[in-house]
Write a protein that holds these residues in place. Sequence first.
Motif, PDB file in Angstrom:
ATOM      1  N   ASP A 128      43.967  43.874  30.729  1.00 29.12           N
ATOM      2  CA  ASP A 128      45.365  43.462  30.648  1.00 29.12           C
ATOM      3  C   ASP A 128      45.523  42.335  29.631  1.00 29.12           C
ATOM      4  O   ASP A 128      44.540  41.746  29.187  1.00 29.12           O
ATOM      5  N   THR A 129      46.763  42.062  29.293  1.00 29.79           N
ATOM      6  CA  THR A 129      47.069  40.971  28.357  1.00 29.79           C
ATOM      7  C   THR A 129      47.776  39.836  29.078  1.00 29.79           C
ATOM      8  O   THR A 129      48.635  39.179  28.516  1.00 29.79           O
ATOM      9  N   GLY A 130      47.414  39.646  30.350  1.00 29.61           N
ATOM     10  CA  GLY A 130      48.002  38.563  31.134  1.00 29.61           C
ATOM     11  C   GLY A 130      47.467  37.202  30.718  1.00 29.61           C
ATOM     12  O   GLY A 130      46.778  37.069  29.705  1.00 29.61           O
ATOM     13  N   PRO A 131      47.727  36.187  31.523  1.00 31.47           N
ATOM     14  CA  PRO A 131      47.331  34.812  31.154  1.00 31.47           C
ATOM     15  C   PRO A 131      45.850  34.538  31.274  1.00 31.47           C
ATOM     16  O   PRO A 131      45.373  33.521  30.803  1.00 31.47           O
ATOM     17  N   GLY A 132      45.090  35.438  31.911  1.00 35.41           N
ATOM     18  CA  GLY A 132      43.661  35.185  32.074  1.00 35.41           C
ATOM     19  C   GLY A 132      43.387  34.215  33.222  1.00 35.41           C
ATOM     20  O   GLY A 132      44.302  33.722  33.885  1.00 35.41           O
ATOM     21  N   MET A 133      42.100  33.965  33.471  1.00 36.22           N
ATOM     22  CA  MET A 133      41.684  33.115  34.594  1.00 36.22           C
ATOM     23  C   MET A 133      40.775  31.997  34.095  1.00 36.22           C
ATOM     24  O   MET A 133      40.018  32.196  33.146  1.00 36.22           O
ATOM     25  N   ASP A 134      40.883  30.840  34.751  1.00 37.12           N
ATOM     26  CA  ASP A 134      39.998  29.737  34.368  1.00 37.12           C
ATOM     27  C   ASP A 134      38.640  29.871  35.057  1.00 37.12           C
ATOM     28  O   ASP A 134      38.412  30.783  35.856  1.00 37.12           O
ATOM     29  N   LYS A 135      37.735  28.960  34.725  1.00 36.79           N
ATOM     30  CA  LYS A 135      36.360  29.056  35.207  1.00 36.79           C
ATOM     31  C   LYS A 135      36.291  28.994  36.727  1.00 36.79           C
ATOM     32  O   LYS A 135      35.509  29.719  37.357  1.00 36.79           O
ATOM     33  N   GLU A 136      37.105  28.148  37.345  1.00 34.22           N
ATOM     34  CA  GLU A 136      37.062  27.992  38.798  1.00 34.22           C
ATOM     35  C   GLU A 136      37.454  29.285  39.504  1.00 34.22           C
ATOM     36  O   GLU A 136      36.808  29.705  40.464  1.00 34.22           O
ATOM     37  N   VAL A 137      38.538  29.937  39.011  1.00 34.85           N
ATOM     38  CA  VAL A 137      38.975  31.190  39.623  1.00 34.85           C
ATOM     39  C   VAL A 137      37.907  32.260  39.449  1.00 34.85           C
ATOM     40  O   VAL A 137      37.605  33.022  40.369  1.00 34.85           O
ATOM     41  N   LEU A 138      37.302  32.336  38.251  1.00 37.67           N
ATOM     42  CA  LEU A 138      36.261  33.331  37.997  1.00 37.67           C
ATOM     43  C   LEU A 138      35.078  33.149  38.946  1.00 37.67           C
ATOM     44  O   LEU A 138      34.502  34.129  39.433  1.00 37.67           O
ATOM     45  N   GLN A 139      34.708  31.901  39.187  1.00 39.24           N
ATOM     46  CA  GLN A 139      33.550  31.636  40.048  1.00 39.24           C
ATOM     47  C   GLN A 139      33.820  31.964  41.510  1.00 39.24           C
ATOM     48  O   GLN A 139      32.898  32.256  42.263  1.00 39.24           O
ATOM     49  N   ASN A 140      35.093  31.947  41.917  1.00 38.46           N
ATOM     50  CA  ASN A 140      35.409  32.089  43.335  1.00 38.46           C
ATOM     51  C   ASN A 140      36.143  33.386  43.681  1.00 38.46           C
ATOM     52  O   ASN A 140      36.391  33.650  44.862  1.00 38.46           O
ATOM     53  N   MET A 141      36.492  34.201  42.695  1.00 33.41           N
ATOM     54  CA  MET A 141      37.384  35.333  42.949  1.00 33.41           C
ATOM     55  C   MET A 141      36.785  36.358  43.916  1.00 33.41           C
ATOM     56  O   MET A 141      37.512  37.078  44.589  1.00 33.41           O
ATOM     57  N   PHE A 142      35.447  36.450  43.971  1.00 27.84           N
ATOM     58  CA  PHE A 142      34.826  37.407  44.875  1.00 27.84           C
ATOM     59  C   PHE A 142      34.454  36.774  46.219  1.00 27.84           C
ATOM     60  O   PHE A 142      33.867  37.458  47.066  1.00 27.84           O
ATOM     61  N   ASN A 143      34.760  35.493  46.403  1.00 27.72           N
ATOM     62  CA  ASN A 143      34.522  34.854  47.699  1.00 27.72           C
ATOM     63  C   ASN A 143      35.612  35.275  48.676  1.00 27.72           C
ATOM     64  O   ASN A 143      36.802  35.250  48.333  1.00 27.72           O
ATOM     65  N   SER A 190      37.205  37.203  31.569  1.00 29.40           N
ATOM     66  CA  SER A 190      38.564  36.688  31.421  1.00 29.40           C
ATOM     67  C   SER A 190      38.556  35.427  30.579  1.00 29.40           C
ATOM     68  O   SER A 190      37.640  34.601  30.686  1.00 29.40           O
ATOM     69  N   LYS A 191      39.561  35.304  29.727  1.00 29.14           N
ATOM     70  CA  LYS A 191      39.745  34.107  28.923  1.00 29.14           C
ATOM     71  C   LYS A 191      41.197  33.665  29.035  1.00 29.14           C
ATOM     72  O   LYS A 191      42.115  34.487  28.945  1.00 29.14           O
ATOM     73  N   LEU A 192      41.374  32.362  29.218  1.00 29.41           N
ATOM     74  CA  LEU A 192      42.733  31.827  29.327  1.00 29.41           C
ATOM     75  C   LEU A 192      43.521  32.146  28.061  1.00 29.41           C
ATOM     76  O   LEU A 192      43.060  31.924  26.944  1.00 29.41           O
ATOM     77  N   GLY A 193      44.711  32.672  28.254  1.00 35.24           N
ATOM     78  CA  GLY A 193      45.574  32.972  27.125  1.00 35.24           C
ATOM     79  C   GLY A 193      45.304  34.313  26.480  1.00 35.24           C
ATOM     80  O   GLY A 193      46.064  34.738  25.599  1.00 35.24           O
ATOM     81  N   GLU A 194      44.253  35.024  26.888  1.00 34.77           N
ATOM     82  CA  GLU A 194      43.912  36.291  26.243  1.00 34.77           C
ATOM     83  C   GLU A 194      43.951  37.470  27.208  1.00 34.77           C
ATOM     84  O   GLU A 194      44.148  38.599  26.789  1.00 34.77           O
ATOM     85  N   GLY A 195      43.746  37.252  28.485  1.00 39.73           N
ATOM     86  CA  GLY A 195      43.799  38.352  29.432  1.00 39.73           C
ATOM     87  C   GLY A 195      42.492  38.529  30.180  1.00 39.73           C
ATOM     88  O   GLY A 195      41.558  37.753  30.047  1.00 39.73           O
ATOM     89  N   THR A 196      42.447  39.593  30.992  1.00 41.91           N
ATOM     90  CA  THR A 196      41.312  39.858  31.866  1.00 41.91           C
ATOM     91  C   THR A 196      40.878  41.306  31.727  1.00 41.91           C
ATOM     92  O   THR A 196      41.712  42.200  31.570  1.00 41.91           O
TER      93      THR A 196
END
Length: 733
Positions: free
Chosen positions: A655-670, A702-708
């Motif tokens: 997708d071309t959404g806002p992307g996720m920061d490092k904290e969300v990436l580290q915890n998204m599967f918790n 995922s990269k902030l500003g680029e999407g996931t």
Amino acid sequence: MAGKRKILLIDDDSVMHDLVRAFLTRVGYEFLSATSGEQGLEMARSEQPDLILLDYMMPDLDGVEVYRRLREEPGYEALREVPVIMLTAREEDGHLRSRMLEKGVFAYLSKPFGLHELRNVIENAFIASEINRRNRQLQDEIRRARDYLQRVIDAAPVGVFATDTEGKIVLANDFMARLFQVDSPQKLIGRNTLTVGLGGAPDPLAAVRMVLHEGEQYATEHLRFHSPDGRLLYLNVRVVPLREQDGQLRGAIGIVEDITEAEKRAVEMTMLTEIAQAMQGTIDIEEMLHLILTCATAGEALGFSRAMIFLLSEDGKELRGTMGVGPSSPQEAVAIWSSLSHEKMSLPEFLEKYGRRKPDPRSRFNNMVKELRHPLENSNCVLARAVREKRTFVVEHGRLKSGEPAECDWFTSVFGTDQFVCVPLVAGGRTIGLLVADNLYTGHPIDESLVQLLTLMANQAGLAIERARAHADLAAQTRRLERTIEKLWEMQERLVEAEKLATVGQLAAQVAHEIRNPLVTIGGFARSMLDAPKSEEELKVIAGVIAEEAKRLENILNNVLDFTRLSRPNPEPSDLNDMVQKALFLVQDELEKNKIRLEKKLAYDLPEVYVDQQQMRQVLLNLLYNSIDSMKGGGTLRVETGRRDDEHVFVKIQDTGPGMDKEVLQNMFNPFFTTKSDGTGLGMPIAKQIVHSHGGRLIVDSKLGEGTTFTIVVPIKGEIVKTAEEKQALEGA
């Protein structure tokens, strides 16, 4: 004559030399003459003229080449700022004039020209040159002043920063760079304090938002800040609005003061006093051990991830695991910390509520500790050394700080960590056991100050344990201990019931989250049947979709209920592209409603894969709806299938959404971690479990500003092999 300005004419026309010499000497200039480009360059170097008249057309070197050498080649550095006036007898060439002026020629005169015109141009050149010289001088002074101010700011023992009205940092000093652990203050310039945290938690610059929004100064004292490398710092932050003379807000300026050492000393003394008071308030040995371990793991106290106590056997030949406090998995850690984060209480209140009790007998970590026995004779393990030498040891990556091997592979294999601290428990001059702690789930470093604090607490703990043991031997305390145990068991049963109710609530919320998507689909198709007449064929298609979605609802409920023991997949040969197409069909209305453009790139030569179609469709829809939710204002959804290698195929959802920061990436599967106000945080863990149960992987980038981008990778043959009877049935079908 001294003081006269020198003008060098470089021209191969002798008549021009005579004419210009006569005129310039008459009006007060010193005239220098060169009849070729080479001669002119040599004379310019030796005489250092104040201005150069340069002919464009000359036989050896033309004016363009002479000008280039003056401006670019070494040896002419002192002439870089000398104004040059280009002379030419060529017909008017606008392109040439523009090119030379762009290169820095001050003026361009066409022959023949009037002598007074020449004089005006020369005088203007000197005026412009003087203005440029003064500007450079002012710029140098400004630069020196700015550099001096920056050195003063950088040398300040506090952090200094400033932002514009949009919250972007425009000034920062070395202190700020060290605080956020970047190479230089320049790395902070341009970062937006309103939208992106600079690292660490909580954000110490959050006050900027208040100042820019309210226009009033804002101060925060004794802020507990975890730096990007995990260190706990205490900060005082003060931010004030920066205004123009007319009162208009220009930005914010702030100061960050590190009061860590002073605060730590005060906090540590208070904490040790409160811990000592808590230890004095109990005489039951198990309560005492649990209280000590709670002090080691409580966020309000030492904050270790896990802590355990080993006590010496009566003959002193064996270390026996006695009690452990802490989670047994990352998921359990997240659940515990999430629950405790909602409770705001002081350390004495926390210890009173959670420390003065016996451990839950179902605690996996505690039971794991209690099963351990380690002989001390002929052992060079660091735990044995700590007992014999009465010394504290810190183990990092399996080694002591001295570089010696810790020789504790057995400990690492049991507890999954090669970084921990072990402190002897000493009472009456003899070692009675060990206190061991680690930061397995936080990853925070075990720094020296924390080790010193743990050692001081262990000194108190050793005496408290010995005292509790003595009291436990007194027959007069037997009945009191029994009553206490009974009450504790009653409290434990109440807590168990509360935990069950909380679990039911969490599962109910997850059911609501998971059935929302198929209900939307069913509702959409049902409404379309009511809104407009449909042909029999269309009704069959819609009825089929609704039936499939209803069946999926049943499967979703089963998956949620079996979250911790996800049901065994029921795999069958499946067309991956067909599953993707069906999933895209179900989200088509959402794509159109949100003005999202769909791009598909499906590899139609894919082999069949061996998967549970219902479970895999659940994964696809979960990821598709997540991507759609991230592009509510429109965007592009790219879906691709293909072979990853000879044994695996993939589905990529980008997708071309806002992307996720490092904290969300580290915890998204918790489990239960979510960024959605109405989410439960089980969607992604369930998706990951489903993919893993098929022997596959769920990869996120995922990269902030680029999407996931989500990538599902599954094996072609599958991890679950069908029986011979099942294969025959498939072949017969």
